[in-house]
Structure formats: C-alpha cells, structure tokens
Design a protein around this motif. Structure first.
Motif, short mmCIF file in Angstrom:
data_model
loop_
_atom_site.label_atom_id
_atom_site.label_comp_id
_atom_site.label_asym_id
_atom_site.label_seq_id
_atom_site.Cartn_x
_atom_site.Cartn_y
_atom_site.Cartn_z
N ILE A 186 13.60 -7.71 3.78
CA ILE A 186 12.68 -9.16 3.56
C ILE A 186 13.59 -10.34 3.64
O ILE A 186 13.09 -11.31 4.11
CB ILE A 186 11.61 -8.91 2.79
CG1 ILE A 186 11.78 -8.92 1.24
CG2 ILE A 186 10.65 -7.67 3.16
CD1 ILE A 186 10.74 -9.15 0.24
N PHE A 187 14.55 -10.10 2.72
CA PHE A 187 15.30 -11.46 2.78
C PHE A 187 16.09 -11.81 3.90
O PHE A 187 16.27 -12.91 4.48
CB PHE A 187 16.30 -11.50 1.56
CG PHE A 187 15.48 -11.48 -0.01
CD1 PHE A 187 15.15 -12.75 -0.37
CD2 PHE A 187 15.08 -10.58 -0.26
CE1 PHE A 187 14.62 -12.86 -1.75
CE2 PHE A 187 14.27 -10.56 -1.52
CZ PHE A 187 14.14 -11.55 -2.37
N THR A 230 6.73 -12.96 9.44
CA THR A 230 5.74 -13.10 8.02
C THR A 230 5.00 -11.98 7.98
O THR A 230 5.04 -11.64 6.44
CB THR A 230 5.17 -14.30 8.37
OG1 THR A 230 4.34 -14.17 9.62
CG2 THR A 230 5.81 -15.64 8.65
N ALA A 234 5.68 -6.69 0.72
CA ALA A 234 5.51 -7.22 -0.62
C ALA A 234 4.19 -6.62 -1.24
O ALA A 234 3.99 -6.44 -2.26
CB ALA A 234 5.45 -8.52 -0.41
N LEU A 248 13.60 -16.36 9.69
CA LEU A 248 12.55 -17.22 9.92
C LEU A 248 13.03 -18.90 9.61
O LEU A 248 12.78 -19.68 10.21
CB LEU A 248 11.63 -16.73 8.72
CG LEU A 248 10.11 -17.60 8.92
CD1 LEU A 248 9.59 -17.45 10.12
CD2 LEU A 248 9.38 -17.07 7.64
N LEU A 262 9.68 -15.94 -1.14
CA LEU A 262 10.60 -15.07 -1.29
C LEU A 262 11.66 -15.78 -2.18
O LEU A 262 12.31 -14.97 -3.01
CB LEU A 262 11.48 -15.19 0.08
CG LEU A 262 10.92 -14.21 1.37
CD1 LEU A 262 11.88 -14.58 2.51
CD2 LEU A 262 11.17 -12.98 0.73
N ILE A 268 7.13 -9.33 6.20
CA ILE A 268 7.26 -9.77 4.51
C ILE A 268 6.26 -9.20 3.76
O ILE A 268 6.27 -8.84 2.80
CB ILE A 268 7.66 -11.16 4.44
CG1 ILE A 268 9.06 -11.34 5.38
CG2 ILE A 268 7.80 -11.41 3.11
CD1 ILE A 268 9.37 -12.77 5.42
N VAL A 269 5.05 -9.55 4.54
CA VAL A 269 3.58 -9.53 3.72
C VAL A 269 3.50 -8.05 3.51
O VAL A 269 3.10 -7.42 2.24
CB VAL A 269 2.71 -9.99 4.38
CG1 VAL A 269 1.15 -9.63 3.58
CG2 VAL A 269 2.67 -11.55 4.28
N ILE A 323 1.35 -13.29 -2.46
CA ILE A 323 1.56 -11.90 -2.08
C ILE A 323 3.16 -11.56 -2.32
O ILE A 323 3.30 -10.42 -2.71
CB ILE A 323 1.10 -11.71 -0.56
CG1 ILE A 323 -0.39 -11.52 -0.68
CG2 ILE A 323 1.57 -10.47 -0.09
CD1 ILE A 323 -0.99 -11.24 0.56
N THR A 324 4.08 -12.51 -1.71
CA THR A 324 5.23 -12.12 -1.52
C THR A 324 6.12 -11.78 -2.83
O THR A 324 6.47 -10.99 -2.91
CB THR A 324 5.96 -13.34 -1.14
OG1 THR A 324 5.31 -13.42 0.21
CG2 THR A 324 7.55 -12.80 -0.65
N TYR A 350 13.89 -3.75 0.38
CA TYR A 350 13.65 -5.23 -0.62
C TYR A 350 14.70 -6.13 0.14
O TYR A 350 14.00 -7.36 0.34
CB TYR A 350 14.04 -4.96 -2.01
CG TYR A 350 14.04 -6.20 -2.74
CD1 TYR A 350 12.79 -6.61 -3.21
CD2 TYR A 350 15.19 -6.62 -3.06
CE1 TYR A 350 13.03 -7.85 -4.14
CE2 TYR A 350 15.48 -7.71 -3.66
CZ TYR A 350 14.13 -8.46 -4.42
OH TYR A 350 14.32 -9.40 -5.32
N GLY A 403 4.49 -10.41 -5.27
CA GLY A 403 4.07 -8.95 -5.72
C GLY A 403 2.81 -8.98 -6.54
O GLY A 403 2.78 -8.18 -7.46
N ILE A 412 5.92 -18.86 2.93
CA ILE A 412 6.34 -17.67 2.62
C ILE A 412 7.67 -17.64 2.09
O ILE A 412 8.06 -16.80 1.36
CB ILE A 412 5.91 -16.53 3.73
CG1 ILE A 412 6.11 -15.12 3.15
CG2 ILE A 412 7.14 -16.76 4.69
CD1 ILE A 412 5.26 -14.01 4.14
N VAL A 413 8.59 -18.56 2.61
CA VAL A 413 9.83 -18.64 2.01
C VAL A 413 9.99 -18.98 0.59
O VAL A 413 10.68 -18.40 -0.34
CB VAL A 413 10.61 -19.62 2.91
CG1 VAL A 413 11.98 -19.97 2.43
CG2 VAL A 413 10.68 -19.37 4.36
N GLY A 448 13.57 -13.20 6.50
CA GLY A 448 13.36 -14.43 6.00
C GLY A 448 14.40 -15.38 6.20
O GLY A 448 13.89 -16.61 6.75
#
Lengths: 322, 316
Positions: B287-288, B266, B273, B294, A147, B269-270, A239-240, B284, A242, A143-144, B291
């Motif tokens: 999520i960073f 996680t 998004a 994480l 991002l 974030i999903v 998904i991330t 917005y 978009g 998932i990173v 992240g």
C-alpha cells in the motif's frame, strides 16, 4: 483594401439591396441576443445542478434513514448484527473525542504557523520553502495522510490504532486550511494598527497577542470550523490507520475504574464515517438504511459547521470598517 | 524639507514595519522564545512533507526488494493478497484514470458553464445566494457521496443501461465529477473575475453581447487559470477515495470499459487497511508502494497546474 470593402458596403446600402442588408443586420442582432439569453439560461441550469444535487442527496438520505435518526436508541446503542437494535453510540463518542484531539493539536499549531509566516518571517529561502510546503500539503490526497500516520504514529511512535493517532492525523490534514484562513485574516488588518502599537513601544509579540489576534479572531474561527467540518466527515485516513469497524464499548472515562487521565487517548475507537462505511459495505438493505441514518447525522453536523462558518465570514465582511 | 519627504517615502512593508536588526538587539528573551516557537510551528509543514516522503519511500523500497520495478510497471494482474501474488500496478492505474477521466468529462463543461455564468451573467443577488450553496456542496463528506453513488446514481443508471452491474466505474466517476465541479468552477471564476473590467467595457462598447464578451474576450484572457482549474480538478479526482471504494467494487480489473467494476489505487489502500495485515508483510508494504505512485501522480498534476497558471497568465 478596407476602403474598397467600405465602398462596397455603401454601394449596397444606397442601392435597393440596402433594405435587405439592414434587415440582415437586425436579424443578426436578434439572433445574437437570443443566443445570449439562451446561454444565460444554460448557465443558470448548470449552476442549479449543484444546488439540486445537494437537495436530492439530502432528500434521498432522509427518505432512507429518517426512521433511525428519530429513534433515541440509535444514539445510545452499540452496533449490532441485528439492524433493528444497532446504534451509533461508540462511533459518535469516538468522533467527538477524535475531534477534540484534532482541535487541540491543529488550532494552536496552525495559528502559530500563520502568525510566523505573516508577521515574523523574513524574506528568504526558508520562508519560501515553508510556503511551498503549505501549498503542496493542501493538495495531498487525504489518504496519503493515512499512510503517513500508519507508518509514523502507529508503528514508529507506537501510539497504536488509537484516538490519539486519528486525532493527530486529521490535525495534520486540516493544518493548511487553518494556516491559509488565519493568514488571510491577519493580512486584512491594516498596517497602521501595527504601526500604532509599535509606536507605543509594544514588542512584536505584544502586537500579535494584544492587537492582531483579537482582530483576526473571527477569521481564524471560521478557518478552524471549516477545517473541523472537513475532518469530521473524513474517512479515508482514519480507515488507513486501521480503525476498527466493530466497537461495542466506550473509551475509559478518566479517573473511573482505575483509568488514568489520558488513557482514553490510546483506546481503540470507531468514528461516524467508518460506521457508515461498514454498514454500507454489507449486502442487506436494512443496514443501508442504518448507513443513511449515520449519513444524516454526519451531513447535518458538517452543514451546520460550514453554514456557521460561511455566515460568520459574511458577517465579518459586512462589519469590517477600519 | 527634503529629508522629511525622504523618510515619508521610505517603503514600509506590511509584514515588517520595523527594521529587523534593531529589534533583535533590544528585545527581551521571551520575544526570542516566542519567535522560535512560532517558527517551529511553521516549520512543521516542511517536517510533514519530509515525513510523508521518507515513510513512503522507506516502505516502498522494502517492497521493491521483493518485486522488481519492471514487474510492477508492466504486469497486468494485481493480486498481492493471493497465494500466487502478482504485482502489476496497471489495473489500479487503469481504474484510477478511467474514473478520474469520467469525473473530468462531467466537471469540465459543468464547471466552466457555472464559472462563466457566475462571473459574467449572474445578477449580484443570484451570485451571492448560489455561492454559499456551492461551498456547502464542497463541504459534503465524500462518504455521503459514496452512498449517493451506490444507492441512488447506480440504480438510476441501471434504468438506462440495463445490464450495468451494481458496482461499476461510471457511477462513481459521475458523482466525483459533480463533487469537484464547485472546485473547478471557483478556481475558473477567480481567474475570470481577475480579468480587468476595461476589457469587458471595450468589448461591450463595440456592441458585443455578454456571450460574445465572455467567450471571445474574458475566456481567452483567463485561459491559464481555467486550464489550471481542470488540471487541479483532475488531481483531486485521482486522489478521491471513499466514493470509489464504495461504488466501484474493490476488484482490480484491467479494463477501460466504464461499465465494469474496478479498483483504484485509493480503493486498494482502503481494502488492505480494512483487513488486518501484519506490519512488515508484503501486502502492508504494497500500500505504501501504490501510495507513492498516487503521490507522484497528484504531484505531477499539481505542478503542471501551477505552472500553467503562472506560465500563461496574462498580466495587465
């Protein structure tokens, strides 16, 4: 100290207690043997948990989704609000196109990086740095990468939420897989092949392209396939960035209706795992069956790819004689 | 004669059979261009890492301009998308670690048993036929595991725990545990097979059974690799996304009760998004920020894992 203990033992052995001591020893051996067998059984069962999970998973998916998988319209209908008419046309086309971009981006880059690290790189801090980065990138959660792509590809480079962005994201993600596999197969080629080529006056690049890459091609192919199999089912990064979940059109076909050769790269899209996630997120059970149908398609695709790669590797191992 | 043996015994490294300096001066331009291109390809790994760090830090810093670090780390509410936004990361961390903890509780004993069995007990034929299966299991996409957790494991668990809600942390935890078992097992098994045969033979010669040899000789000798496999497995469980996003519900919930629904980093974030958040908004940026948390957590586990592997490795 030990001597006295030994004497003690001898004494008991020679006395009438000897028989019972021997009996005890035998019982101990039997007990340990039994324990050994018991553990072998437990270990076998634990190992089978994985295999059984795989089988149960597959049966569960098939029972829920087989009706859809057998329908022809399932593959040629767009998603719909009515479960009976819904299909995966836009998502499998999307997956195929994204995979194409991923392959074109990741395979040459990964192989080139591996060739550099294995055949060219001098032993210095820079090489060390690259090696550490490859190892660490393999451990970064997927998932990173999403991002990263959201910040870099979508907004800074302005590729938008497109097929190109998704393909490049997945390419970055599977790069370590391809690099590691390519390096391993290059490493397994004996030095004398290189030496023979150098002795004939070949340059290093000639050695790589005419000798090493052909020999390593099987291993490289295995790595690329395993990487692609991972990318095909990967959901989180896509998904991330978009990606849309409801797409009722296909990307423009090159040179038709005034579309350019590469317009499809910048088209909105959806992929199979996202379609599955979308259907799975709805409360109605009818959509869950559709999700199972997509699940079967994804799992068959990944299992075929992985199975092919594993088979290829075993074959190469067997054929390998230098 | 003397000269001859001297040249023969000069070590030739496998990757560098030819002195580098000589090649530089004699080879044509294309060689240099090719080498430069290959270097650039290899360097892309470093560039990717730098890009990840820069992007995460840049957006996270803008986030921390609006939210104080203290609030982020101590508040127990995470509602960035509400009117009255609260930014306490603790609920997300709690969800992440409860699920990863369950996963580890499942995968450590299972993975260890599988590793011991495959490395010390299994006949050759069994090992050769089971390992491809385990590799396939590792290759199943996580979204399919998510389906499995939501629609197979949860209903199954509801028969045992009747008041279990449809979304809970237990089911995705168990499924992730089974999912990472092949990984834990294969890293552990590699460590155990690296233990020299002589040690096992010595143990057998003393009359030890296979079980005694495995648990008292091989396992202690392979401790570093086995422990590293647990830590690396933990890192994977923390970063796992889809199973959690599907089966745990997506409501941030500050609880350590595995029966309750919760969101992980996680999953959040999903969730963000999937909605359409405008670029540059606080949601917005959030999520960073999470992240970044994480990445720091997984990096921590990976570094510790690699360190354990190296620090306590028995060398023979």
């Amino acid at each position: 100290m030990a001597q006295t203990a030994l004497d003690e033992q001898r004494k008991t052995a020679s006395s009438e207690g000897g028989k019972s001591a021997l009996l005890q020893l035998r019982q101990g051996i039997v007990r340990r043997r039994r324990w050994d067998l018991f553990f072998a059984a437990v270990g076998f069962v634990a190992t089978m948990v994985g295999v059984v999970t795989l089988v149960v998973l597959f049966i569960d998916l098939i029972l829920d989704g087989y009706e859809h998988v057998l329908r022809k319209e399932f593959y040629f209908n767009f998603p719909s609000r009515r479960p009976s008419e819904a299909g995966i046309y836009s998502s499998w086309v999307g997956t195929a196109l994204v995979m194409l971009v991923t392959f074109v981006a990741a395979a040459p880059l990964g192989v080139a990086a591996a060739v550099y690290l294995e055949e060219y790189a001098p032993k210095n801090w820079l090489t060390e740095l690259i090696e550490i980065n490859v190892t660490n990138l393999a451990a970064v959660p997927s998932i990173v990468y999403g991002l990263l792509a959201l910040g870099l590809f979508v907004y800074i480079l302005n590729f938008g939420q497109s097929i190109l962005t998704a393909g490049l994201t997945l390419a970055l993600m599977i790069l370590p897989v391809i690099i590691v596999a390519t390096r391993e197969s290059l490493r397994s080629i004996p030095v004398h092949i290189r030496e023979a080529a150098f002795a004939c006056g070949a340059t290093r690049w000639q050695v790589v392209k005419d000798h090493l890459l052909p020999y390593a091609s099987g291993g490289i192919l295995t790595g690329v396939i395993i990487g692609m199999a991972r990318a095909i089912g990967e959901t989180a990064p896509v998904i991330t960035i978009g990606a849309l979940t409801f797409i009722a059109f296909l990307p423009p076909i090159p040179f038709q209706n005034g579309a350019g050769a590469f317009e499809w790269l910048f088209s909105p899209f959806t992929v199979l795992p996202i379609q599955m996630f979308n259907w799975l997120s709805r409360p109605q059970p009818a959509f869950h069956d559709l999700a199972a149908g997509v699940g079967i398609v994804i799992i068959v695709a990944t299992l075929l790819m992985n199975g092919f790669a594993i088979w290829l590797r075993y074959r190469i191992r067997q054929k390998l004689t230098w | 004669m003397d000269l001859n043996t001297a040249t023969l015994s000069t070590p030739i490294s496998s990757s560098m059979p030819y002195p580098r300096s000589r090649r530089r001066t004699t080879h044509p331009l294309t060689e240099r261009i090719v080498e430069a291109l290959l270097f650039l390809a290899a360097f892309s790994a470093v560039a990717t890492t730098v890009a990840i760090v820069v992007i995460l830090l840049y957006e996270a810093l803008s986030f921390f301009e609006h939210v104080s670090l203290l609030e982020f780390l101590t508040h127990t509410q995470w509602t960035p998308l509400f009117e009255r936004a609260e930014f306490g990361v603790l609920p997300l961390l709690a969800g992440t670690f409860v699920i990863a903890g369950i996963a580890i509780l499942v995968s450590v004993p299972l993975g260890l048993l599988v590793a011991i069995y495959l490395s010390e007990f299994a006949p050759h034929a069994v090992r050769e036929s089971v390992k491809p299966f385990l590799e396939l299991l590792e290759g199943v996409p996580t979204i399919v595991y998510g389906y499995f957790a939501l629609l197979f494991v949860t209903p199954l668990l509801q028969k045992i725990i009747p008041d279990l809600p449809g979304f809970n942390m237990l089911s995705p935890g168990i499924v992730i545990g089974v999912m990472i078992t092949p990984y834990v097992a294969s890293v552990s098994e590699d460590a155990m097979r690296a233990v020299p045969m002589a040690l096992r033979e010595a143990s057998y010669a003393m009359g030890a059974t296979r079980f005694q040899t495995a648990t008292r000789v091989v396992l202690p000798a392979a401790t570093s690799g086995v422990v590293a496999s647990f830590i690396l497995g933990m890192s994977r469980a923390v970063g796992e996304t889809m199973v959690v996003a599907i089966a745990a519900g997506q409501q941030p919930n500050f609880t350590f009760d595995p029966r309750e629904p919760a969101a992980t980093i996680t999953a959040y974030i999903v969730q963000v998004a999937m909605g359409d958040l405008p670029h540059g908004s606080i949601g917005y940026q959030s999520i960073f920020a999470v992240g970044l948390v994480l990445v720091l957590i997984t990096l921590f586990f990976n570094v510790i894992g690699q360190w354990v592997r190296r620090r306590w490795r028995e060398t023979y």
